[in-house]
Design a protein around this motif. Structure first.
Motif, PDB file in Angstrom:
ATOM      1  N   VAL A  11       0.780  -1.192   0.034  1.00 35.00           N
ATOM      2  CA  VAL A  11       0.058   0.027   0.053  1.00 35.00           C
ATOM      3  C   VAL A  11       0.891   1.191  -0.071  1.00 35.00           C
ATOM      4  CG1 VAL A  11      -1.744   1.185   1.428  1.00 35.00           C
ATOM      5  CG2 VAL A  11      -1.762  -1.085   1.126  1.00 35.00           C
ATOM      6  N   ASN A  12       0.604   2.242  -0.672  1.00 33.64           N
ATOM      7  CA  ASN A  12       1.265   3.370  -0.777  1.00 33.64           C
ATOM      8  C   ASN A  12      -0.119   4.469  -0.684  1.00 33.64           C
ATOM      9  OD1 ASN A  12       2.699   5.775  -0.929  1.00 33.64           O
ATOM     10  ND2 ASN A  12       4.212   4.677  -2.211  1.00 33.64           N
TER      11      ASN A  12
ATOM     12  N   VAL B 154      -0.696   8.365  -1.022  1.00 31.86           N
ATOM     13  CA  VAL B 154      -0.175   9.477  -1.791  1.00 31.86           C
ATOM     14  C   VAL B 154      -1.356  10.637  -1.543  1.00 31.86           C
ATOM     15  CG1 VAL B 154       0.180  10.326  -4.162  1.00 31.86           C
ATOM     16  CG2 VAL B 154       0.903   8.025  -3.505  1.00 31.86           C
ATOM     17  N   PRO B 155      -0.590  11.999  -1.518  1.00 34.88           N
ATOM     18  CA  PRO B 155       0.537  12.686  -1.477  1.00 34.88           C
ATOM     19  C   PRO B 155       1.456  12.404  -0.407  1.00 34.88           C
ATOM     20  CG  PRO B 155      -1.004  14.339  -1.234  1.00 34.88           C
ATOM     21  CD  PRO B 155      -1.859  13.081  -1.445  1.00 34.88           C
TER      22      PRO B 155
ATOM     23  N   ASN C  28       3.006  10.048   0.556  1.00 28.97           N
ATOM     24  CA  ASN C  28       3.890   9.000   0.099  1.00 28.97           C
ATOM     25  C   ASN C  28       4.317   8.302   1.217  1.00 28.97           C
ATOM     26  OD1 ASN C  28       5.489   7.817  -1.766  1.00 28.97           O
ATOM     27  ND2 ASN C  28       7.095   9.024  -1.529  1.00 28.97           N
TER      28      ASN C  28
ATOM     29  N   ILE D 187      -6.888  15.460  -1.382  1.00 30.41           N
ATOM     30  CA  ILE D 187      -7.357  14.165  -1.845  1.00 30.41           C
ATOM     31  C   ILE D 187      -6.179  13.152  -2.011  1.00 30.41           C
ATOM     32  CG2 ILE D 187      -8.135  13.049  -4.077  1.00 30.41           C
ATOM     33  CD1 ILE D 187      -9.265  15.745  -4.776  1.00 30.41           C
TER      34      ILE D 187
ATOM     35  N   THR E 149      -4.764   9.402  -2.343  1.00 27.02           N
ATOM     36  CA  THR E 149      -5.070   8.106  -2.956  1.00 27.02           C
ATOM     37  C   THR E 149      -4.149   6.839  -2.348  1.00 27.02           C
ATOM     38  OG1 THR E 149      -4.954   9.470  -5.145  1.00 27.02           O
ATOM     39  CG2 THR E 149      -4.895   7.418  -5.566  1.00 27.02           C
TER      40      THR E 149
ATOM     41  N   TYR F 115      -2.790   3.469  -3.055  1.00 29.60           N
ATOM     42  CA  TYR F 115      -2.416   2.473  -4.251  1.00 29.60           C
ATOM     43  C   TYR F 115      -2.182   1.054  -3.479  1.00 29.60           C
ATOM     44  CZ  TYR F 115      -1.856   6.541  -7.222  1.00 29.60           C
ATOM     45  OH  TYR F 115      -2.032   7.564  -7.917  1.00 29.60           O
ATOM     46  N   ILE F 116      -2.917  -0.064  -4.239  1.00 31.31           N
ATOM     47  CA  ILE F 116      -2.436  -1.335  -3.364  1.00 31.31           C
ATOM     48  C   ILE F 116      -2.169  -2.215  -4.658  1.00 31.31           C
ATOM     49  CG2 ILE F 116      -4.026  -3.181  -2.455  1.00 31.31           C
ATOM     50  CD1 ILE F 116      -5.675  -1.294  -1.136  1.00 31.31           C
TER      51      ILE F 116
ATOM     52  N   SER G 238      -2.866  -2.906 -10.200  1.00 37.94           N
ATOM     53  CA  SER G 238      -2.900  -2.268  -9.112  1.00 37.94           C
ATOM     54  C   SER G 238      -4.438  -1.518  -8.966  1.00 37.94           C
ATOM     55  CB  SER G 238      -1.855  -1.262  -9.216  1.00 37.94           C
ATOM     56  OG  SER G 238      -0.723  -1.778  -9.447  1.00 37.94           O
ATOM     57  N   LYS G 239      -4.727  -1.362  -7.600  1.00 41.57           N
ATOM     58  CA  LYS G 239      -5.934  -0.694  -7.354  1.00 41.57           C
ATOM     59  C   LYS G 239      -5.688   0.601  -6.605  1.00 41.57           C
ATOM     60  CE  LYS G 239      -8.326  -4.177  -8.878  1.00 41.57           C
ATOM     61  NZ  LYS G 239      -9.307  -4.162  -9.854  1.00 41.57           N
ATOM     62  N   VAL G 240      -6.722   1.556  -7.407  1.00 43.79           N
ATOM     63  CA  VAL G 240      -6.513   2.893  -6.793  1.00 43.79           C
ATOM     64  C   VAL G 240      -7.730   3.213  -6.206  1.00 43.79           C
ATOM     65  CG1 VAL G 240      -6.113   5.171  -7.569  1.00 43.79           C
ATOM     66  CG2 VAL G 240      -5.083   3.388  -8.815  1.00 43.79           C
TER      67      VAL G 240
ATOM     68  N   GLU H 157      -9.400   6.660  -4.319  1.00 43.78           N
ATOM     69  CA  GLU H 157      -9.433   7.773  -3.640  1.00 43.78           C
ATOM     70  C   GLU H 157     -10.208   8.144  -2.412  1.00 43.78           C
ATOM     71  OE1 GLU H 157      -9.669  10.836  -6.629  1.00 43.78           O
ATOM     72  OE2 GLU H 157      -7.503  10.424  -7.315  1.00 43.78           O
TER      73      GLU H 157
END
Lengths: 93, 381
Positions: A19-20, A22-23, A25, A45, A47, A49-50, A82-84, A86
């Motif tokens: 998982v990340n 963002v922003p 990070n 916002i 996001t 990332y998986i 990858s899944k995003v 928000e």
């Protein structure tokens, strides 16, 4: 800054996911990311990332903002694209 | 050799198979596509959803067979089974098959019917629940690291919502064209990739295709993993006697050719115990006539289609030996040997045409059966 608690529930395999956030990070790169993780985040916002999880597996995320509001996001069948996800913290804080 | 070096080599020399599983949007689609990728032999050993077969089409007797996995039956009444967590819990339903047979003679009169249950004691070839973490964990981690770094840099240039979405669509595979993305994103992505220890030296296209490529390699290995079933069958005959015959069957299969896109070989081993009622002792059910048989052979997947790698032509050859371990009629042979062959041709996505040949070397007899088998999911109707 606001206290954001993100609780991840993975199904499939061994809860394998990376998982990340963002922003900020804020990346957590490990297996079995299940459970709750606390972040200090400003408005914006974000996001998530998986990547990972077995083909028929899925991911459920509960975001709790300042121990009050709860946003639930669910992604089924994470597969291996990858899944995003928000999460808009402008509206919810 | 380091893993990323292996990956670069794979990217350069192997074309990515468009195995649709990674594109599937829900569990039902994943399961349906996984079923379509199975060999005809594998579907005969353990059907994924439903199978209907017409056997001995041109012979003197005919047989109709219908079988269904418990998952297929449950899914018809409860679509909730396709919620990922429910699906993963349904291990028993995924591995249990229920079937019925009806045999008729040349005058289309009832001969016998049967009910059977089959359970997969070992099923390591179910890609829908396979845990890829051991093989793919390091790659997933590196992908997310590059994604995070690239997007963080990209967001510093304050892209609008449309640009953000376009960039995300590259990661999810919805927009595979890197050159159509905003220049600020492309710069940020290339910087993130080139400063990453794992993806350094990759092109955006190789980054995009990494998981499909690796999934394809691993799925070939999963298709080779063992499947072992145990089944019980009860048959009633034309005299309306319940349990005129009982059968216990066990079947094992395993692929043996590694990472070959064009063909494969599968080992097949079967053991079969048949208990028949002795019809010479009317009125007494004794199951004194018992026969044990064992067969061993290979299923050769001769041809796969070039696009999706689905099996379309298979030849199964096996040797079979059987012996009577119970009551024997006068002049009946104690032991039999035969050589069996099945040629399976896939006519459409769901329809197979298996032709069975059985040869008994001692008697010189040759038997042939022409069958028609359809494997279908029947889930949305």
């Amino acid at each position: 800054m606001n206290k954001i608690t993100l609780c991840f529930e993975f199904s499939g395999g061994k809860g394998y996911a990376y998982v990340n956030l963002v922003p900020s990070n804020y990346g957590i790169y490990k297996q079995d990311f299940s459970g709750c993780h606390e972040f200090q985040l400003g408005r914006g916002i974000y996001t998530i990332y998986i990547d990972g999880v077995s083909p028929a597996g899925g991911t459920k995320i509960n975001a709790t903002i300042n121990d009050d509001r709860i946003i639930t996001k669910r992604v089924t069948s994470a597969g291996h694209f990858s899944k995003v996800i928000e999460i808009d913290l402008n509206e919810n804080i | 050799m380091k893993p990323h070096v292996v990956l670069i080599v794979l990217c350069l020399f192997i074309q990515v198979d468009t195995f649709a599983q990674s594109l599937a949007e829900n569990v039902e689609a994943v399961a349906t596509q996984a079923a379509e990728m199975k060999s005809g032999n594998s579907q005969d050993v353990l059907t994924s959803f439903f199978q209907f077969a017409l056997k001995d089409l041109i012979g003197t007797g005919h047989e109709l067979q219908f079988q269904s996995s418990l998952l297929g039956i449950v899914a018809k009444t409860d679509p909730g089974v396709w919620v990922d967590t429910n699906y993963l819990r349904r291990n028993f339903a995924r591995n249990l098959v229920i079937g019925v047979d009806l045999a008729i003679d040349e005058n289309i009169r009832f001969k016998s019917n049967s009910l059977f249950l089959k359970y997969a004691l070992v099923n390591k070839r179910d890609v829908t629940v396979f845990d890829y973490s051991e093989e793919l964990g390091a790659y997933s981690e590196a992908r997310v690291r590059v994604m995070g770094n690239a997007m963080t840099r990209f967001l510093e240039s304050h892209p609008d919502a449309g640009q953000r979405e376009a960039a995300n669509n590259f990661f999810t595979g919805e927009n595979p064209d890197f050159n159509s993305l905003p220049e600020t994103f492309r710069t940020a992505f290339l910087n993130a990739m080139n400063t990453d220890t794992f993806f350094h030296g990759f092109t955006p296209e190789h980054y995009r295709d990494t998981m499909d490529l690796l999934m394809d390699v691993i799925n070939k290995e999963i298709a080779n993993k063992p499947l072992w079933t145990l089944s019980a069958k009860s048959t009633s005959n034309e005299n309306k006697e319940l349990f005129s015959q009982l059968q216990i069957n066990t079947e094992f299969m395993k692929g043996i050719v590694k990472r070959n896109s064009a063909m494969n070989l599968e080992i097949n081993a079967k053991a079969h115990l048949e208990l028949n009622d002795d019809t010479s002792t009317a009125g007494k059910k004794d199951f004194d006539r018992r026969e044990f048989s064992f067969s061993f052979g290979l299923n050769w997947i001769i041809l796969k289609d070039s696009k999706e790698r689905k099996s379309i032509l298979e030849l199964q050859a096996e040797g079979e030996g059987s012996t009577l371990i119970g009551k024997k009629y006068p002049d009946e042979k104690q032991d039999k040997l035969s050589a069996n062959g099945i040629l399976r041709l896939r006519i459409t996505k769901d329809l197979w045409l298996p032709v069975e040949i059985k040869y008994e070397p001692v008697t010189g007899n040759v038997f042939g059966l022409l069958n028609l088998t359809t494997n279908f999911d029947w889930l949305n109707n």
